[in-house]
Structures are given as C-alpha cells and as structure tokens.
Design a protein around this motif. Structure first.
Motif, PDB file in Angstrom:
ATOM      1  N   LEU A   1       4.007 -13.594  -4.727  1.00 13.95           N
ATOM      2  CA  LEU A   1       3.029 -13.525  -5.814  1.00 13.95           C
ATOM      3  C   LEU A   1       2.570 -12.109  -6.144  1.00 13.95           C
ATOM      4  N   ALA A   2       2.188 -11.342  -5.125  1.00 17.30           N
ATOM      5  CA  ALA A   2       1.619 -10.023  -5.418  1.00 17.30           C
ATOM      6  C   ALA A   2       1.786  -9.100  -4.230  1.00 17.30           C
ATOM      7  N   VAL A   3       1.923  -7.803  -4.534  1.00 22.87           N
ATOM      8  CA  VAL A   3       1.926  -6.779  -3.489  1.00 22.87           C
ATOM      9  C   VAL A   3       0.607  -6.024  -3.588  1.00 22.87           C
ATOM     10  N   LEU A   4      -0.080  -5.929  -2.486  1.00 26.75           N
ATOM     11  CA  LEU A   4      -1.361  -5.217  -2.433  1.00 26.75           C
ATOM     12  C   LEU A   4      -1.140  -3.904  -1.698  1.00 26.75           C
ATOM     13  N   THR A   5      -1.543  -2.813  -2.307  1.00 23.45           N
ATOM     14  CA  THR A   5      -1.351  -1.488  -1.701  1.00 23.45           C
ATOM     15  C   THR A   5      -2.718  -0.830  -1.559  1.00 23.45           C
ATOM     16  N   HIS A   6      -3.024  -0.365  -0.361  1.00 19.00           N
ATOM     17  CA  HIS A   6      -4.315   0.298  -0.144  1.00 19.00           C
ATOM     18  C   HIS A   6      -4.229   1.763  -0.547  1.00 19.00           C
ATOM     19  N   VAL A   7      -5.317   2.261  -1.110  1.00 21.76           N
ATOM     20  CA  VAL A   7      -5.410   3.687  -1.451  1.00 21.76           C
ATOM     21  C   VAL A   7      -6.730   4.215  -0.884  1.00 21.76           C
ATOM     22  N   PRO A   8      -6.766   5.515  -0.495  1.00 26.02           N
ATOM     23  CA  PRO A   8      -7.975   6.014   0.179  1.00 26.02           C
ATOM     24  C   PRO A   8      -9.182   6.135  -0.750  1.00 26.02           C
TER      25      PRO A   8
ATOM     26  N   TYR B   1       2.417 -11.120   4.373  1.00 25.06           N
ATOM     27  CA  TYR B   1       3.449 -10.280   5.007  1.00 25.06           C
ATOM     28  C   TYR B   1       2.996  -8.829   4.971  1.00 25.06           C
ATOM     29  N   LEU B   2       3.250  -8.127   6.038  1.00 23.58           N
ATOM     30  CA  LEU B   2       3.134  -6.685   6.025  1.00 23.58           C
ATOM     31  C   LEU B   2       4.473  -6.158   5.526  1.00 23.58           C
ATOM     32  N   VAL B   3       4.432  -5.230   4.564  1.00 25.82           N
ATOM     33  CA  VAL B   3       5.698  -4.678   4.054  1.00 25.82           C
ATOM     34  C   VAL B   3       5.868  -3.293   4.657  1.00 25.82           C
ATOM     35  N   ARG B   4       6.905  -3.128   5.434  1.00 26.58           N
ATOM     36  CA  ARG B   4       7.137  -1.852   6.120  1.00 26.58           C
ATOM     37  C   ARG B   4       8.254  -1.105   5.420  1.00 26.58           C
ATOM     38  N   THR B   5       7.863  -0.113   4.641  1.00 27.38           N
ATOM     39  CA  THR B   5       8.871   0.564   3.831  1.00 27.38           C
ATOM     40  C   THR B   5       9.732   1.503   4.660  1.00 27.38           C
ATOM     41  N   SER B   6       9.170   2.085   5.730  1.00 28.89           N
ATOM     42  CA  SER B   6       9.938   3.092   6.461  1.00 28.89           C
ATOM     43  C   SER B   6      10.566   2.518   7.736  1.00 28.89           C
TER      44      SER B   6
ATOM     45  N   ARG C   1     -10.217   5.767   8.721  1.00 28.11           N
ATOM     46  CA  ARG C   1      -9.270   5.388   9.770  1.00 28.11           C
ATOM     47  C   ARG C   1      -7.846   5.379   9.240  1.00 28.11           C
ATOM     48  N   THR C   2      -6.934   5.328  10.163  1.00 30.50           N
ATOM     49  CA  THR C   2      -5.524   5.241   9.763  1.00 30.50           C
ATOM     50  C   THR C   2      -5.104   3.769   9.713  1.00 30.50           C
ATOM     51  N   PHE C   3      -3.931   3.556   9.162  1.00 29.72           N
ATOM     52  CA  PHE C   3      -3.408   2.201   9.033  1.00 29.72           C
ATOM     53  C   PHE C   3      -2.514   1.918  10.238  1.00 29.72           C
ATOM     54  N   GLY C   4      -3.158   1.823  11.385  1.00 35.33           N
ATOM     55  CA  GLY C   4      -2.416   1.556  12.620  1.00 35.33           C
ATOM     56  C   GLY C   4      -2.373   0.071  12.890  1.00 35.33           C
ATOM     57  N   VAL C   5      -1.864  -0.257  14.064  1.00 37.39           N
ATOM     58  CA  VAL C   5      -1.633  -1.664  14.383  1.00 37.39           C
ATOM     59  C   VAL C   5      -2.955  -2.432  14.511  1.00 37.39           C
ATOM     60  N   ARG C   6      -4.019  -1.731  14.937  1.00 43.33           N
ATOM     61  CA  ARG C   6      -5.302  -2.413  15.086  1.00 43.33           C
ATOM     62  C   ARG C   6      -5.906  -2.747  13.705  1.00 43.33           C
ATOM     63  N   GLU C   7      -5.724  -1.841  12.754  1.00 40.90           N
ATOM     64  CA  GLU C   7      -6.205  -2.109  11.389  1.00 40.90           C
ATOM     65  C   GLU C   7      -5.380  -3.247  10.767  1.00 40.90           C
ATOM     66  N   GLN C   8      -4.070  -3.223  11.018  1.00 37.70           N
ATOM     67  CA  GLN C   8      -3.224  -4.301  10.474  1.00 37.70           C
ATOM     68  C   GLN C   8      -3.651  -5.651  11.054  1.00 37.70           C
TER      69      GLN C   8
ATOM     70  N   THR D   1      12.342  -1.571  -2.302  1.00 40.89           N
ATOM     71  CA  THR D   1      12.195  -0.428  -3.212  1.00 40.89           C
ATOM     72  C   THR D   1      10.749   0.053  -3.329  1.00 40.89           C
ATOM     73  N   LEU D   2       9.847  -0.536  -2.570  1.00 38.85           N
ATOM     74  CA  LEU D   2       8.448  -0.097  -2.668  1.00 38.85           C
ATOM     75  C   LEU D   2       8.329   1.316  -2.094  1.00 38.85           C
ATOM     76  N   PRO D   3       7.506   2.174  -2.709  1.00 44.33           N
ATOM     77  CA  PRO D   3       7.381   3.540  -2.191  1.00 44.33           C
ATOM     78  C   PRO D   3       6.669   3.542  -0.848  1.00 44.33           C
ATOM     79  N   GLU D   4       6.964   4.564  -0.067  1.00 46.16           N
ATOM     80  CA  GLU D   4       6.258   4.711   1.209  1.00 46.16           C
ATOM     81  C   GLU D   4       4.806   5.041   0.942  1.00 46.16           C
ATOM     82  N   THR D   5       3.918   4.507   1.740  1.00 45.78           N
ATOM     83  CA  THR D   5       2.499   4.790   1.538  1.00 45.78           C
ATOM     84  C   THR D   5       1.828   4.841   2.910  1.00 45.78           C
TER      85      THR D   5
END
Ligand SMILES: Cc1cc2nc3c(=O)[nH]c(=O)nc-3n(C[C@H](O)[C@H](O)[C@H](O)COP(=O)(O)O)c2cc1C
Length: 433
Positions: free
Chosen positions: A216-223, A109-114, A65-72, A142-146
């Motif tokens: 405390l920490a940034v969590l980034t999802h990867v496929p 928090y959701l971090v929205r880079t774009s 799935r994509t990281f859309g609003v329902r997944e968030q 400064t977090l990269p877009e993902t």
C-alpha cells in the motif's frame, strides 16, 4: 467518476450487509507462519517518546537518535505488535492500532536498501522478530538509501474477507490508515517526520475478493519534525501526557456490541482541543475533500446537533437534533450500544467523486487510508482525555449524511468515531515485552 468507482463505492457502503457467503474465501491464519530465518528484535524498547501533543504535531521536535535496531523494534512493536489480551472480549487480541474485530489485516515490513539480504524484512508481531521475505515487488529494490529507513505497509484483505466479502477492502484500507498514523506519531517521538509514498494499490482490480497481499505505502522518516500547529501556542495540559502512556490506554471500548458507556459530558473547549490535535498533522490532498463533522450529544456549550469543524477551529451548527432513540439508532444501528451516553460521535467525511477525478483508480485507497489516519488521531486524543474511541461503520449512512447536511454536497461520511467512557474495564492483560 467512472462507473466502476460508483459501483464499488456503493457496494462498500449502503449495501455492505449484502454478501453471498458461499463465495467467501476460507479463513486464513491471523498471523503468518514464522520463518526459520528470523532475526529476533531486542525487547528493551524506548518508552520516552515525548508528549502526545508533540506526537500529533505540536512544536518542532529535533532528531536525537539513530535508526538502529532498538528504534526499529520500538516502531514496529508499538505499531502492530501485540499489546493487550482481553479474555472477556469476543475479539481478544489487541494491537496499538485498532482493527475491525481484531482481525489484523495489515502487515509491516522494514525495507533495507543497503542490505545484501532480502530488502524486505517482515515484522512478526507474535515473535517480535524481523524475517526476510521474497516478494515480487521490484520497486522495493529501487528505493534510495536513507539514514532513517523505510517501512512498507501492506494489506491482507482475506483476513477480513472470510466474514465481510468484498467489503473487506474498505475495512483493510481504513485499518492500514490507523497503522500509518500510529507509525507517524511514534516517529515524531524520535524527532522524525514521515513522508508517505502511496503505491499503485488498485483495490478495484478484481470484482471478487482479492486473495493476494496488496502493498500500500512506503513510509520514509526524515529528520527534525516540523510543527504543524502555531509554535507559540501553549500545549494544553491534557496533551502534555506521555505518548507512551496514552497509546497504551487507547482502546475502542470493551466488548463488541454490548457497550454500555458511563454518561459523561465534555466541555466545548475539550472537543475543540480534540478536533484541533486530530487534524493538526494531516497533509491530505485538498482533492480528497477530507473534513471532520460531528454529532454533539453531551457537550457543555454546544446544543445537541450536527456540526462541521471549520478550518478556523470553530464548530458550525449544521442542524439541531433531538437526542432521541431514532438518532441513536442512526448513530449505531446494532442494538445494545448506549450511544446516548457518548459525548460526541465524530464523522470523517470525504469527497469521493472529486478524489476519483484526481487520483483515478487509486482514489478509493487514498481516501480510506487518510480517513483511517484521522480516525486514529481521534483515538489518541480520546485516550488522552480518558475516553475510548470506537471507529465504526455501524451507522445508517444515508440518514447520517442527511443529518450532517452532506446531501447538499458531494461529500459523504466514510467512518464514525464514537467517544465514550468505559463503565467496565474488562480484564486487560498487558502483552508486554
Ligand atoms: C476500520 C474499522 C472499522 C470498525 N468498525 C466497527 C463497527 O462497525 N462496529 C463496531 O462495533 N466496531 C467497529 N470497529 C472497532 C473494532 O472492532 C475494535 O477497534 C477492535 O475490537 C479493536 O479494539 P481496540 O481498539 O480496543 O484494540 C472498527 C474498527 C476499525 C479499525
């Protein structure tokens, strides 16, 4: 290990009952005030999140799935949303991850880079909404877009400090570890692994209670989540249950201290499954010296005693013990908890001096959050077995460390997890969306 670390660690454990109430901060609101700028999130969440075994790291999970609003909305609600109201519990508002006395010191928090909007959108657990907030956390820009997004977990120790003083830091870090583990397990339900970037959370910075929020920490999802267990191994039946059902069942046992669980026995195979899945997805730094020890009280095939769970998956007997009142008091010192009916009490162990040499001022935060994660995974495996799992610091640390033979190592117990079978279920009211 610097003197300040030794001091801090000591005050955060053996002397935890000490506090000068005069200097405690006032009690802040349990939840932040909602903002006018909130974006409501959809209430129809994903419930097909795979099995609890896969969530804890068994088998590779392809991303679907994509990281859309329902997944968030699903990830946020099932991490720190409101799950249960228990009117007979002195701490009645429960979330998917446990919190000391349900005081809820973690924020997500959701971090929205774009985004053109504020990069940080705080999840409001009561409103089920995201609201832009402005914080002086410049690295967030400064977090990269993902494609799969970033989450930020932060602490508000004051939500606990009005009661526990400085000791609130330890509790808040442990709680945040539970939230991290919950978010990681959920992400696997979408087929994503989660990378963690620990921030410079220096919890030793102030000798008094820190009043500010600590990122405390940034969590980034990867496929395409990878398997952390032998892929050829069949999943035990109990771990094939749906993650969604299991996480709704997870609880710490009802009531505060008057817990009176039903006597129940587990088999050696069951405790081995619990330990294997609880430790499967951990990628802790070896310098933290994290390990799992346990006092087995009612386990068929394992005599009463203190054990170490070894990397080969066996339980090594450290010391036989008498299942008597003295041991029960060491395992939970507040009267009223019938520890003798628990099949097993787990202890998460870490090597603070070693961690401190490697991680300096961040060592304490790293250790506590990894400990919290392991404890949370024990909570999920307990729920899969129809048991409660109570994270607790209400044990006599010096005695227990001796029972677990930690006095001959540099390790020390950081948190216990008591497993048992609820006698009364209370009157849980589901706070569903
Ligand atoms: C870090 C941490 C420390 C805790 N310490 C204790 C403790 O010392 N004694 C105790 O009885 N419960 C303790 N608890 C259990 C909480 O009070 C319990 O998890 C909370 O009431 C939420 O219940 P729930 O998990 O059923 O939602 C602790 C929980 C956490 C997360």
């Amino acid at each position: 290990m610097s003197q300040s670390h030794l001091d801090f660690s000591f005050r955060m454990s053996y002397l935890k009952d000490w506090r000068d109430r005069q200097h405690l901060p006032p009690r802040p609101p349990r939840f932040s005030l909602p903002s006018d700028l909130e974006h409501p999130l959809p209430p129809d969440l994903h419930t097909q999140l795979g099995t609890v075994g896969a969530a804890l790291g068994a088998g590779a999970v392809p991303s679907s799935r994509t990281f859309g609003v329902r997944e968030q909305a699903t990830l946020a609600h099932y991490s720190i949303g409101l799950m249960r109201y228990e009117p007979t519990d002195p701490y009645p508002i429960h979330r998917p991850a446990p919190s000391p006395r349900c005081l809820h010191a973690s924020e997500l928090y959701l971090v929205r880079t774009s985004s053109d909007d504020a990069p940080l959108q705080r999840y409001h657990p009561v409103r089920h909404s995201l609201e832009p907030v402005h914080r002086d956390w410049l690295w967030a820009h400064t977090l990269p877009e993902t494609p799969l997004g970033h989450w930020l977990i932060s602490l508000q120790p004051d939500r606990i400090a009005f009661l526990y003083g400085q000791y609130a830091h330890r509790l808040a870090l442990l709680e945040a570890g539970h939230v991290v583990a919950q978010l990681r397990a959920l992400a696997r339900g979408f087929g994503w692994d989660t990378r963690i970037r620990w921030l410079e959370a220096d919890t030793l910075e102030a000798d008094s209670v820190a009043r500010q929020e600590i990122p405390l920490a940034v969590l980034t999802h990867v496929p395409d989540a990878q398997s952390h267990l032998e892929p050829s191994e069949p999943l035990p039946t109990v771990m094939r249950q749906a993650l969604h059902a299991v996480m709704l069942r997870r609880n710490s046992g009802h009531g505060s201290n008057g817990v009176n669980p039903l006597p129940v026995r587990l088999s050696q195979a069951e405790v081995a499954t619990m330990a294997r899945f609880a430790t499967a997805d951990l990628t802790p730094d070896p310098e933290l010296g994290l390990e799992l020890r346990a006092v087995m009280l009612n386990v068929d095939g394992l005599k009463t005693g203190a054990y170490k769970y070894t990397p080969s998956g066996a339980f090594e007997l450290l010391r036989p013990l008498e299942n008597d009142a003295a041991l029960h008091q060491q395992l939970f010192y507040t009267p009223g908890f019938k520890v003798q009916h628990c099949p097993v009490v787990w202890f998460v162990v870490a090597d603070l001096p070693r961690a401190s040499r490697r991680h300096g001022s961040q060592a304490y935060a790293r250790v506590q959050t990894e400990v919290g994660q392991l404890a949370h995974r024990l909570g999920l495996v307990a729920a899969a077995h129809g048991l409660f799992a109570r994270p607790s610091l209400s044990y006599q640390e010096a005695n227990i460390d001796q029972q677990l033979r930690l006095h001959v190592t540099r390790g020390s117990s950081q948190l216990s997890v008591l497993m048992g079978k609820d006698r009364e279920l209370g009157f849980p009211i589901r706070l569903s969306l």
